[in-house]
Structure formats: C-alpha cells, structure tokens
Write a protein that holds these residues in place. Structure first.
Motif, PDB file in Angstrom:
ATOM      1  N   LYS A  61      -2.261   4.786  -3.736  1.00  0.00           N
ATOM      2  CA  LYS A  61      -3.302   6.002  -3.625  1.00  0.00           C
ATOM      3  C   LYS A  61      -2.610   7.379  -3.992  1.00  0.00           C
ATOM      4  CE  LYS A  61      -6.457   3.343  -0.459  1.00  0.00           C
ATOM      5  NZ  LYS A  61      -7.146   3.442   0.735  1.00  0.00           N
ATOM      6  N   VAL A 109       1.379   5.459  -0.820  1.00  0.00           N
ATOM      7  CA  VAL A 109       0.611   6.594  -0.950  1.00  0.00           C
ATOM      8  C   VAL A 109       1.685   7.643  -1.586  1.00  0.00           C
ATOM      9  CG1 VAL A 109       1.069   7.343   1.597  1.00  0.00           C
ATOM     10  CG2 VAL A 109      -1.047   8.491  -0.122  1.00  0.00           C
ATOM     11  N   PRO A 138      -7.022   5.474  -6.505  1.00  0.00           N
ATOM     12  CA  PRO A 138      -7.817   6.211  -5.772  1.00  0.00           C
ATOM     13  C   PRO A 138      -7.189   7.507  -5.450  1.00  0.00           C
ATOM     14  CG  PRO A 138      -7.688   4.104  -4.577  1.00  0.00           C
ATOM     15  CD  PRO A 138      -6.669   4.117  -5.612  1.00  0.00           C
ATOM     16  N   VAL A 191      -4.747   8.804   5.342  1.00  0.00           N
ATOM     17  CA  VAL A 191      -4.432   7.811   4.287  1.00  0.00           C
ATOM     18  C   VAL A 191      -2.918   7.191   4.843  1.00  0.00           C
ATOM     19  CG1 VAL A 191      -3.082   9.438   2.804  1.00  0.00           C
ATOM     20  CG2 VAL A 191      -3.793   7.163   1.832  1.00  0.00           C
ATOM     21  N   VAL A 230      -7.120  10.793  -2.465  1.00  0.00           N
ATOM     22  CA  VAL A 230      -7.604  11.003  -1.226  1.00  0.00           C
ATOM     23  C   VAL A 230      -7.578  12.254  -0.788  1.00  0.00           C
ATOM     24  CG1 VAL A 230      -7.018   8.670  -0.782  1.00  0.00           C
ATOM     25  CG2 VAL A 230      -5.289  10.339  -0.235  1.00  0.00           C
ATOM     26  N   SER A 276      -1.363   3.192   4.934  1.00  0.00           N
ATOM     27  CA  SER A 276      -0.233   2.731   3.750  1.00  0.00           C
ATOM     28  C   SER A 276       0.938   1.927   4.848  1.00  0.00           C
ATOM     29  CB  SER A 276      -0.036   4.080   3.566  1.00  0.00           C
ATOM     30  OG  SER A 276      -0.933   4.675   2.782  1.00  0.00           O
ATOM     31  N   ARG A 297       0.869  -1.106   0.049  1.00  0.00           N
ATOM     32  CA  ARG A 297       0.127  -0.044  -0.005  1.00  0.00           C
ATOM     33  C   ARG A 297       0.672   1.191   0.002  1.00  0.00           C
ATOM     34  NH1 ARG A 297      -3.329  -0.835   5.262  1.00  0.00           N
ATOM     35  NH2 ARG A 297      -1.236  -0.987   6.171  1.00  0.00           N
TER      36      ARG A 297
END
Length: 267
Positions: free
Chosen positions: A83, A56, A108, A116, A110, A120, A54
C-alpha cells in the motif's frame, strides 16, 4: 579500499553527470526505475514475502518518493501486498505515470499513516532523500513521528527521512531503520546507520565515473541490482592525512562538476 561516502554536493553533482550526455547519458526516469527496482530487490533478500507480505510505502513529494512508487510496483510483481501513503503529489509526467502504473496494479493509496501501520508487516521509508534540507512540515511531521513510534521493521531509501544528509541522526532524535538501501554510493549521514542490513542499490555507475569519483564500489553479484555492504566496507572518519588528502580531492571534484556540469545542465 573502503567504499566512499558522499557529501550532499558530491551526490548532487554525480546525479547531474549521470543525466548529462557528457556523462552517463541516462534519463531521469531511467534512474528512478533502476533505483526503485534495486530497493524492491534488496527487500526480497532480507524480508521474505511469506513473513512480511503487507508492505506500506511512505512516499514523499520528491524523487525519493518516486523511488518508493517504483519499489511498490515491483513488490507487487514479486508477490507482496503493498500500500502507498503519498499525501503530496506533484502534477508532473513522471509522477502521473507512476501513479497510473500503481493504480493499474490495484495498489491501494491510503490517507492515514497510523492506521496503515497497524495493518502492515514492513515499512518502506521513501519520504525524503539526499536533497532534503530545512524543517519537516505537515503532513510529514506526523508521518515521521509514526515511523518513530512503530515497532515494525523499516527500510529507508538512500537516507533515513529527516536525517541530515551529512551529519546523520543529529542528537539521536530520528528513527533508526532496520535496513538502509543507499543509492549510487552511501551518503555521509549514513555513517550513523546501525541497523543490521545495509545495501547498495542503483547499478548504473560506469567504471569511468567510479574511478573519477574514487567511489570504490563493491562488485554486484551476478545479475543483482543490489549488493549487501559489510560493516567493514564503510570508510572511516577522515582522521588520517591520506583521508584528508582524498577529501581535498573530492572537494575539488565537487567544485569542478558544480561549476561545469551543473551550470551547463541548467543553462
């Protein structure tokens, strides 16, 4: 010889030369694509997608932010789950095209950086690049404070956001990323980087330009678009007469390209 660290003026002049028909002949979009791809590839070298799935990406309003969008797109294809936090979006063809490419992949976007980050495993800092100067303003004050507070590993694109491009982490008030991916060549401020992973990305400098600017770039391995820099590959402070001589030459070259290439490009 050690790799050359660039002043802000030199970095700007090299960028202009790269996009000049008298120089590299690249389009702006090509350079953004190559830069962002090299960032994504560097991430795969040190942050396995099974452990850091994950991601960001904090994208800023300028070119550095576009590099982040490209990186997010490639990370998706590499099997990560990115993201994007992108609060200031310029209405320009390059920006709109990259936004469309990301949304087409269901990446996505955000609104809250603090939230977030809690969801992450890895952060890409693509807020401000080497052209940044002046004071940080909202919403990026809060975003950078969130990066200071997080315990997650951070990958900064070209220069850690809000660092002085030439003076580095002034007064030690900025965050220290885990990885720095310098583009074209490291900037002077990157001498303050003390993280474990320093990479060079952006495999688009010709031998002619490298020799002209005395960049002393390392060899890129195989087909890779990034190369890890050893701790000993950085140029030392300009304390010797030889270093001073090189700095004088670099300043002359800066002036030459600002007076000729830059002025012609914006004429």
């Amino acid at each position: 010889m050690p790799i050359k660290y660039l002043s802000q003026r030199a970095a700007q002049a090299i960028d202009v030369e790269l996009m000049s028909l008298a120089g590299g002949g690249f389009s702006f979009e090509q350079l953004v694509e190559l830069a962002g791809f090299s960032v994504a590839q560097a991430i795969t070298k040190e942050f396995d997608r099974d452990k850091y799935p994950r991601v960001v990406v904090f994208s800023g309003p300028g070119n550095n932010g576009l590099d982040g969008l490209v990186a997010a797109r490639h990370l998706t294809h590499f099997g990560y789950q990115p993201k994007v936090y992108y609060p200031k979006r310029a209405d320009k063809p390059a920006n709109n095209g990259l936004l469309k490419q990301c949304t087409e992949l269901d990446i996505p976007f955000v609104d809250c950086p603090e939230t977030v980050l809690r969801e992450s495993d890895l952060v890409v800092d693509a807020i401000f690049g080497f052209s940044f100067s002046g004071d940080v303003r909202q919403p990026f004050v809060s975003a950078i404070q969130a990066l200071k507070n997080t315990k997650l590993p951070i990958v900064s694109v070209d220069i850690p956001s809000a660092w002085d491009v030439e003076k580095g982490n002034v007064n030690g008030t900025g965050f220290q990323p885990t990885m720095l991916v310098s583009l074209t060549a490291p900037k002077e401020g990157a001498k303050d980087f003390s993280g474990p992973f320093h990479y060079l990305g952006g495999r688009f400098i010709s031998r002619r330009m490298e020799d002209k600017w005395e960049l002393n770039l390392p060899e890129f391995p195989g087909t890779d678009q990034c190369v890890r820099l050893d701790s000993g590959s950085a140029s030392s402070s300009d304390t010797t007469s030889d270093a001073k001589k090189k700095k004088e030459i670099g300043n002359k070259m800066d002036r030459h390209f600002l007076d000729n290439v830059v002025s012609q490009s914006f004429a």
